[in-house]
Design a protein around this motif. Sequence first.
Motif, short mmCIF file in Angstrom:
data_model
loop_
_atom_site.label_atom_id
_atom_site.label_comp_id
_atom_site.label_asym_id
_atom_site.label_seq_id
_atom_site.Cartn_x
_atom_site.Cartn_y
_atom_site.Cartn_z
N ALA A 21 0.89 -1.21 0.09
CA ALA A 21 -0.12 -0.04 0.20
C ALA A 21 0.74 1.29 -0.04
O ALA A 21 0.42 2.31 -0.56
N LYS A 22 1.91 1.37 0.56
CA LYS A 22 3.03 2.43 0.68
C LYS A 22 3.58 2.74 -0.51
O LYS A 22 4.43 3.67 -0.70
N ASN A 23 3.38 1.86 -1.47
CA ASN A 23 3.88 2.04 -3.01
C ASN A 23 2.96 2.42 -3.89
O ASN A 23 3.27 2.53 -5.28
N LYS A 24 1.78 2.67 -3.57
CA LYS A 24 0.49 2.97 -4.48
C LYS A 24 0.60 4.44 -4.86
O LYS A 24 1.45 5.28 -4.30
N PRO A 25 0.15 4.70 -6.21
CA PRO A 25 0.49 5.96 -6.57
C PRO A 25 -0.39 7.15 -5.71
O PRO A 25 0.29 8.21 -5.98
N TYR A 26 -1.13 6.83 -4.97
CA TYR A 26 -1.82 7.96 -4.13
C TYR A 26 -1.46 7.46 -2.48
O TYR A 26 -1.83 6.38 -2.25
N ALA A 27 -1.06 8.42 -1.93
CA ALA A 27 -0.59 8.23 -0.27
C ALA A 27 -1.88 8.31 0.55
O ALA A 27 -2.62 9.54 0.16
#
Length: 215
Positions: free
Chosen positions: A170-176
């Motif tokens: 999840a920490k590498n997804k486009p939106y934080a």
Amino acid sequence: DGTAPWAAEEFASGMHSMLTDSTQRWFSLSVLGEETHRLSRESQLWLEELSDIVYHAFSLPKANLNPTLHENYLDVASFGTSIQYEFWDPRHKMLRFRAFPLAACRISENADGEVDMVFRDLPMSARQIVEVWPHTSEWREIKNAKGHEKFLVVHAVMPRQERDVRGFTAKNKPYASFYFSPDFGEDVLEEGGYDLFPYNVPRWTKMAGEIYGRS
């Protein structure tokens, strides 16, 4: 004078019935770059079946889409801007929708004039915070909370500037996505992410350079 509230309700009802009528399927799916009538019969049937599956997910009472849409149309009529949140509910394993009051949110645009950043305020009691984030039960502020004392929790969603595009966490997804509270200093309640921006922020009309819409 009840003219303005009546007019806003009439506007919202008209928008809801003409754009997203809850009694019939108001959208269809297609293949990007392909004309649907030129597809094979098998492909057309597959698209129809997939459209039915999506419509079923939208129509479930717990999904809350139709009430959310009506609330959004009311906000667009009254304030010119509305905030709709689309999220996956892991507890019920389904897609869900919620409308949030404009007064609790702050929005920002990217260079193309698209809303890609939302900060949303969530006043929560200590008990509610512990229910969502059990690890906070040992925090000093939570232990010292009195009665129904409320804390300001903020949900911030924004484009992630630095990430491993090959990562699947999840920490590498486009939106934080960050949940934090100024009442707890620099401690972050939760960090996650989204593949797509989870907020829909329609603006009815706006002048050049404005961020918030006009009703």
